[in-house]
Design a protein around this motif. Structure first.
Motif, PDB file in Angstrom:
ATOM      1  N   LYS A  13       0.826  -1.215   0.000  1.00  0.00           N
ATOM      2  CA  LYS A  13       0.000   0.000   0.000  1.00  0.00           C
ATOM      3  C   LYS A  13       0.854   1.257   0.000  1.00  0.00           C
ATOM      4  O   LYS A  13       0.565   2.216  -0.712  1.00  0.00           O
ATOM      5  N   MET A  14       1.911   1.269   0.795  1.00  0.00           N
ATOM      6  CA  MET A  14       2.782   2.445   0.880  1.00  0.00           C
ATOM      7  C   MET A  14       3.456   2.759  -0.450  1.00  0.00           C
ATOM      8  O   MET A  14       3.707   3.913  -0.763  1.00  0.00           O
ATOM      9  N   THR A  15       3.778   1.723  -1.198  1.00  0.00           N
ATOM     10  CA  THR A  15       4.553   1.908  -2.431  1.00  0.00           C
ATOM     11  C   THR A  15       3.735   1.724  -3.705  1.00  0.00           C
ATOM     12  O   THR A  15       4.265   1.893  -4.802  1.00  0.00           O
ATOM     13  N   GLY A  16       2.460   1.348  -3.557  1.00  0.00           N
ATOM     14  CA  GLY A  16       1.639   1.110  -4.744  1.00  0.00           C
ATOM     15  C   GLY A  16       2.066  -0.126  -5.512  1.00  0.00           C
ATOM     16  O   GLY A  16       1.997  -0.159  -6.743  1.00  0.00           O
ATOM     17  N   LYS A  18       1.857  -4.417  -5.904  1.00  0.00           N
ATOM     18  CA  LYS A  18       1.097  -5.614  -5.568  1.00  0.00           C
ATOM     19  C   LYS A  18       1.957  -6.573  -4.742  1.00  0.00           C
ATOM     20  O   LYS A  18       3.176  -6.656  -4.938  1.00  0.00           O
ATOM     21  N   VAL A  19       1.309  -7.293  -3.849  1.00  0.00           N
ATOM     22  CA  VAL A  19       1.992  -8.258  -2.990  1.00  0.00           C
ATOM     23  C   VAL A  19       2.758  -9.282  -3.829  1.00  0.00           C
ATOM     24  O   VAL A  19       3.907  -9.630  -3.521  1.00  0.00           O
ATOM     25  N   GLU A  20       2.154  -9.749  -4.915  1.00  0.00           N
ATOM     26  CA  GLU A  20       2.813 -10.735  -5.781  1.00  0.00           C
ATOM     27  C   GLU A  20       4.103 -10.168  -6.373  1.00  0.00           C
ATOM     28  O   GLU A  20       5.092 -10.891  -6.536  1.00  0.00           O
ATOM     29  N   THR A  21       4.075  -8.883  -6.709  1.00  0.00           N
ATOM     30  CA  THR A  21       5.260  -8.236  -7.275  1.00  0.00           C
ATOM     31  C   THR A  21       6.358  -8.138  -6.225  1.00  0.00           C
ATOM     32  O   THR A  21       7.533  -8.375  -6.522  1.00  0.00           O
ATOM     33  N   ILE A  22       5.989  -7.803  -4.996  1.00  0.00           N
ATOM     34  CA  ILE A  22       6.980  -7.737  -3.915  1.00  0.00           C
ATOM     35  C   ILE A  22       7.635  -9.102  -3.733  1.00  0.00           C
ATOM     36  O   ILE A  22       8.864  -9.204  -3.651  1.00  0.00           O
ATOM     37  N   ARG A  23       6.833 -10.140  -3.694  1.00  0.00           N
ATOM     38  CA  ARG A  23       7.387 -11.498  -3.552  1.00  0.00           C
ATOM     39  C   ARG A  23       8.313 -11.838  -4.721  1.00  0.00           C
ATOM     40  O   ARG A  23       9.377 -12.449  -4.539  1.00  0.00           O
ATOM     41  N   LEU A  52      12.069  -0.228  -2.613  1.00  0.00           N
ATOM     42  CA  LEU A  52      10.931  -0.561  -3.463  1.00  0.00           C
ATOM     43  C   LEU A  52      10.376   0.680  -4.158  1.00  0.00           C
ATOM     44  O   LEU A  52       9.977   0.615  -5.326  1.00  0.00           O
ATOM     45  N   THR A  53      10.378   1.812  -3.481  1.00  0.00           N
ATOM     46  CA  THR A  53       9.943   3.072  -4.108  1.00  0.00           C
ATOM     47  C   THR A  53      10.858   3.417  -5.275  1.00  0.00           C
ATOM     48  O   THR A  53      10.404   3.811  -6.350  1.00  0.00           O
ATOM     49  N   PHE A  54      12.164   3.246  -5.080  1.00  0.00           N
ATOM     50  CA  PHE A  54      13.134   3.479  -6.143  1.00  0.00           C
ATOM     51  C   PHE A  54      12.867   2.549  -7.329  1.00  0.00           C
ATOM     52  O   PHE A  54      12.801   2.989  -8.484  1.00  0.00           O
ATOM     53  N   VAL A  55      12.671   1.264  -7.046  1.00  0.00           N
ATOM     54  CA  VAL A  55      12.408   0.279  -8.101  1.00  0.00           C
ATOM     55  C   VAL A  55      11.155   0.656  -8.870  1.00  0.00           C
ATOM     56  O   VAL A  55      11.135   0.615 -10.110  1.00  0.00           O
ATOM     57  N   ARG A  56      10.104   1.032  -8.162  1.00  0.00           N
ATOM     58  CA  ARG A  56       8.850   1.417  -8.818  1.00  0.00           C
ATOM     59  C   ARG A  56       9.061   2.608  -9.754  1.00  0.00           C
ATOM     60  O   ARG A  56       8.555   2.622 -10.875  1.00  0.00           O
ATOM     61  N   ARG A  57       9.801   3.614  -9.304  1.00  0.00           N
ATOM     62  CA  ARG A  57      10.053   4.791 -10.147  1.00  0.00           C
ATOM     63  C   ARG A  57      10.835   4.405 -11.400  1.00  0.00           C
ATOM     64  O   ARG A  57      10.506   4.839 -12.500  1.00  0.00           O
ATOM     65  N   VAL A  58      11.857   3.595 -11.226  1.00  0.00           N
ATOM     66  CA  VAL A  58      12.681   3.180 -12.361  1.00  0.00           C
ATOM     67  C   VAL A  58      11.846   2.348 -13.333  1.00  0.00           C
ATOM     68  O   VAL A  58      11.905   2.553 -14.553  1.00  0.00           O
ATOM     69  N   VAL A  68      17.319  -2.131 -13.806  1.00  0.00           N
ATOM     70  CA  VAL A  68      16.961  -1.813 -12.420  1.00  0.00           C
ATOM     71  C   VAL A  68      18.016  -2.406 -11.494  1.00  0.00           C
ATOM     72  O   VAL A  68      18.525  -1.732 -10.583  1.00  0.00           O
ATOM     73  N   ARG A  69      18.360  -3.653 -11.732  1.00  0.00           N
ATOM     74  CA  ARG A  69      19.371  -4.331 -10.907  1.00  0.00           C
ATOM     75  C   ARG A  69      20.708  -3.579 -10.981  1.00  0.00           C
ATOM     76  O   ARG A  69      21.365  -3.352  -9.963  1.00  0.00           O
ATOM     77  N   ALA A  70      21.111  -3.171 -12.181  1.00  0.00           N
ATOM     78  CA  ALA A  70      22.376  -2.439 -12.349  1.00  0.00           C
ATOM     79  C   ALA A  70      22.328  -1.104 -11.605  1.00  0.00           C
ATOM     80  O   ALA A  70      23.301  -0.716 -10.950  1.00  0.00           O
ATOM     81  N   MET A  71      21.195  -0.404 -11.701  1.00  0.00           N
ATOM     82  CA  MET A  71      21.066   0.880 -11.002  1.00  0.00           C
ATOM     83  C   MET A  71      21.111   0.694  -9.488  1.00  0.00           C
ATOM     84  O   MET A  71      21.714   1.507  -8.782  1.00  0.00           O
ATOM     85  N   LEU A  72      20.469  -0.351  -8.999  1.00  0.00           N
ATOM     86  CA  LEU A  72      20.520  -0.629  -7.562  1.00  0.00           C
ATOM     87  C   LEU A  72      21.951  -0.921  -7.122  1.00  0.00           C
ATOM     88  O   LEU A  72      22.396  -0.436  -6.062  1.00  0.00           O
ATOM     89  N   ASP A  73      22.685  -1.698  -7.909  1.00  0.00           N
ATOM     90  CA  ASP A  73      24.079  -1.992  -7.583  1.00  0.00           C
ATOM     91  C   ASP A  73      24.900  -0.715  -7.532  1.00  0.00           C
ATOM     92  O   ASP A  73      25.724  -0.530  -6.633  1.00  0.00           O
ATOM     93  N   LEU A  74      24.661   0.177  -8.496  1.00  0.00           N
ATOM     94  CA  LEU A  74      25.384   1.444  -8.517  1.00  0.00           C
ATOM     95  C   LEU A  74      24.973   2.331  -7.338  1.00  0.00           C
ATOM     96  O   LEU A  74      25.824   2.964  -6.705  1.00  0.00           O
ATOM     97  N   ALA A  75      23.693   2.370  -7.038  1.00  0.00           N
ATOM     98  CA  ALA A  75      23.196   3.190  -5.925  1.00  0.00           C
ATOM     99  C   ALA A  75      23.756   2.707  -4.593  1.00  0.00           C
ATOM    100  O   ALA A  75      23.909   3.504  -3.657  1.00  0.00           O
ATOM    101  N   ASP A  76      24.065   1.422  -4.494  1.00  0.00           N
ATOM    102  CA  ASP A  76      24.625   0.861  -3.268  1.00  0.00           C
ATOM    103  C   ASP A  76      26.102   1.213  -3.086  1.00  0.00           C
ATOM    104  O   ASP A  76      26.700   0.843  -2.077  1.00  0.00           O
TER     105      ASP A  76
END
Length: 143
Positions: A13-16, A18-23, A52-58, A68-76
């Motif tokens: 709900k906070m990130t908009g 779906k539960v299936e997508t989070i899983r 998750l908010t970052f992933v949703r925006r990307v 998305v995975r590459a951007m997360l690796d870079l952001a880390d």
């Protein structure tokens, strides 16, 4: 419920999302596995919300999951230069421009077809069906 102790439904709900997508994101490693409660329920925190908010925006910008995975690796890695992210964004921009050009060609073709229609005619005389039907060069219809 505190933001450090979110259920999967509350995170969704906070990130908009779906539960299936989070899983799914957990399964493929985009989202780290959360802690578990004594009852073995997932328990998410602020870092999950942020990630998750970052992933949703990307994803909303049309980036594929591998990007998305590459951007997360870079952001880390906050001390790295951002040139690699710039390159990923430019690559996505070029892909969007290609899709726009494809859609413009599609619009032109549909407009051409729509203007071939004689309103109120019979199917046997339909110029749209005729234009869409495959024909041999000699005018015979293909099987």
């Amino acid at each position: 419920m505190a933001q450090q102790d979110l259920s999967i439904g509350a995170l969704g709900k906070m990130t908009g999302t779906k539960v299936e997508t989070i899983r799914f994101y957990e399964k493929i490693g985009i989202l780290p596995a959360p802690a578990r409660t004594a009852g073995n329920y997932r328990s998410y925190g602020h870092d999950h919300v942020r990630r998750l908010t970052f992933v949703r925006r990307v994803r909303d910008l049309g980036f594929p999951l591998e990007t998305v995975r590459a951007m997360l690796d870079l952001a880390d890695q906050p001390d790295r230069p951002c040139g690699e992210v710039d390159a990923l964004v430019l690559e996505q921009l070029h892909e969007v421009e290609r899709k726009i050009a494809d859609l413009e060609r599609l619009r032109e073709e549909l407009d051409r077809l729509a203007h071939q229609c004689r309103r109120g005619g019979r199917m046997a005389e339909c110029r749209i069906i005729e234009a869409l039907s495959p024909h041999h060069e000699d005018g015979r219809c293909c099987p």
